[in-house]
Design an enzyme around this catalytic site. Sequence first.
Site, mmCIF file in Angstrom:
data_model
loop_
_atom_site.group_PDB
_atom_site.id
_atom_site.type_symbol
_atom_site.label_atom_id
_atom_site.label_comp_id
_atom_site.label_asym_id
_atom_site.label_seq_id
_atom_site.Cartn_x
_atom_site.Cartn_y
_atom_site.Cartn_z
ATOM 1 N N HIS A 492 25.442 -15.370 8.632
ATOM 2 C CA HIS A 492 25.296 -13.981 9.101
ATOM 3 C C HIS A 492 23.881 -13.472 8.821
ATOM 4 C CE1 HIS A 492 26.809 -9.810 9.857
ATOM 5 N NE2 HIS A 492 25.803 -9.524 9.067
ATOM 6 N N GLU A 493 23.465 -13.596 7.580
ATOM 7 C CA GLU A 493 22.138 -13.082 7.221
ATOM 8 C C GLU A 493 21.038 -13.890 7.907
ATOM 9 O OE1 GLU A 493 21.996 -10.269 6.019
ATOM 10 O OE2 GLU A 493 24.079 -10.137 5.362
ATOM 11 N N HIS A 499 16.605 -12.811 14.197
ATOM 12 C CA HIS A 499 16.243 -11.621 14.988
ATOM 13 C C HIS A 499 14.832 -11.159 14.599
ATOM 14 C CE1 HIS A 499 18.092 -7.594 16.674
ATOM 15 N NE2 HIS A 499 17.313 -8.182 17.545
HETATM 16 ZN ZN LIG Z 1 24.782 -7.695 9.072
#
Ligand SMILES: [Zn+2]
Length: 708
Positions: A492-493, A499
């Site tokens: 997730h991180e 991004h």
């Molecule tokens: Zn998040």
Amino acid sequence: MPQKYGTSSMSETAPNTATQAQGQAQDNPLLIAWQTPHQTPPFDALKPEHFLPAFEQAFADHAAEVAAITHDPATPDFANTVTALERSGKLLNKVSAVFYDLVSAHSNPAILEIDKEVSLRMARHWNPIMMNAVLFGRIALLHENRADSKLTSEEMRLLERTYTRFHRSGAGLSEEAKKRMAEINERLAHLGTSFSHHLLGDEQDWVLELSEADCAGLSDSFVAAARAAAEERGIAGKAIMTLSRSFVEQFLKSSHRRDLREKVYKAFVARGDNGNANDNKEIIVEILALREESARLLGFPTFAAYRLEDSMAKTPEAVRGLLERVWKPARARALADRDELQALITAEGGNFALAPWDWRYYAEKLRQIRANFDDGAIKPYLALDHMIEAAFDCATRLFGITFTERKDIPVWHPDVRVWEVRDAGGEHKALFYGDYFARPSKRSGAWMTSLRDQQKLDGAIAPLIINVCNFAKGADGQPALLSPDDARTLFHEFGHGLHGMLSNVTYPSLSGTSVFTDFVELPSQLYEHWQERPEVLQRFARHYQTGEPLPEDLLQRFLAARKFNQGFATVEFVSSALLDLEFHTQPAAASRDVDAFEKAELAKIGMPAEIALRHRPTQFGHIFSGDHYASGYYSYMWSEVMDADAFGAFEEAGNIFDPATAKRLHDDIYSSGGSVDPEAAYVAFRGREPEPDALLRRRGLLDEPKAA
Ligand SMILES: [Zn+2]
């Protein structure tokens, strides 16, 4: 992270009185050019006393830059106003990024003391900028004439975003309205802080001492943590329960003592609602009234309308539509699960009805019976280093980037590792810092942040991206082993990290994760999908001692267990999100009796009596400790609709690394930051709007009941 052009939550109209710190400049590493590789922060040379003088200098520089833009005698144009604002505040960004990294990941009492001072100074600095009528006049003029301006699409987006930020801060209001707005902001900041302190107060006041017999069912590691908690409170040699969420959830899941589960559950859901000095109900009433008033000052009928205008969802109706679509199947699944849990109780000879403090306990039992799976079995296959390798490998296969560890980059703690990221052509792209282990100087949770954002306004600037987690170190020199949840958090991180690393925009305020709250979890939640794919697990989930791959039946049980109890999880989340929306769409007067309002709203949606809200109002820090998630708690689910639907594009292509799909994902989602409208970005990637069915399927809510 400090906001670049965010509204400050506190109001202070005093002029900037920053003192000059030139005398110390040459001795302060924050105020001189960094001679490190890739101009990274020289963490080894930084001391707490460097920060306040550096901030003073940064505030003064920025205030002078903004004043020059405001009073520029030339006719306002895009370059001398919007671009000039983008160029301003370089030192402030640089100092803030380093400082907030330390505050969160490696603080000490000196840093925390400075933080109090800095947050006040930050508010005093930003408020007059965001309410500056002359500056806003220049931006508004450009915005009004934007149709004839021949701007590129990214420039147009930047103008829109800049105008919107100033407008929504109240820069265009009458002096009288601005004054009232400032009072409201100041009062709201105070109320939000009180709300958190009350919650913390109720949590700190409560402990339950556990005798040997009280520990029935609890794991050794849980009991060790309960002893550590006691020691922390100066009662060494005992074991105690506290009201921290992870502690409570674990207890409710495993304690054999029904009487204690009831006690713990009741204390947990009563936080902030005990009628004592920490009671939060009056605060909630005042917050809602002030939010309504500020929304009206800005021309909106309700706070939700104000808040959601600047989101992907756009309106309260759109949010309600999504939540209701998910609510029905989730509730149906939860009710079916409830009956099964009741049947299990009866089969065991229990002569009682399932209560909220029983749900997690019996659900865990059912999970072990059904899936015959517990997290401990898979941990030896999830070594931290292997999972980092897996996260990198997926990024290489999707986006062509490669990772090489660097040992020559200064870091804030010896456990921090740094990798150089290169693009497919071998060019330098970013540095990635991974800070994975828990320690007392780090706050809890996991997050992504940056020390420098990508931009190319004045030449290409490569980003410095950070992931911070709180994994346990391996004992006695053994490698760190992750739980399935930890492995998911890592991906997730890392998705947020991508991004930031893949960002390819011109302007700093549009870089990477500078997107709407209900879009920002898309790149991170989407990346989790690769972690749970057999193709990835078979290759990287290898036993840390034997090197054996994860056995097929364990893999299958692990994947099945993921869908378990999702009716419950969805119900507790969606009910909280709906309540958040109702608080901010109905007139503030309707919720003057907070408890009655909560009861009435839950009755309206048919909340199962055996499930509690994930956050009852008096403990709903997301929406009352500050306003970032106020009428925005739905955001996680909004992003989840997109991530589930987005991964479908790879499934439809028949290849989870399909190059054409991956290229669109890179161009339209991971690299575009805030430079395009998120809806347009999504449609460009997927060819259509997202469909919520993928989310329901992923949570197992479209399957036949009993298929879990
Ligand atoms: Zn998040």
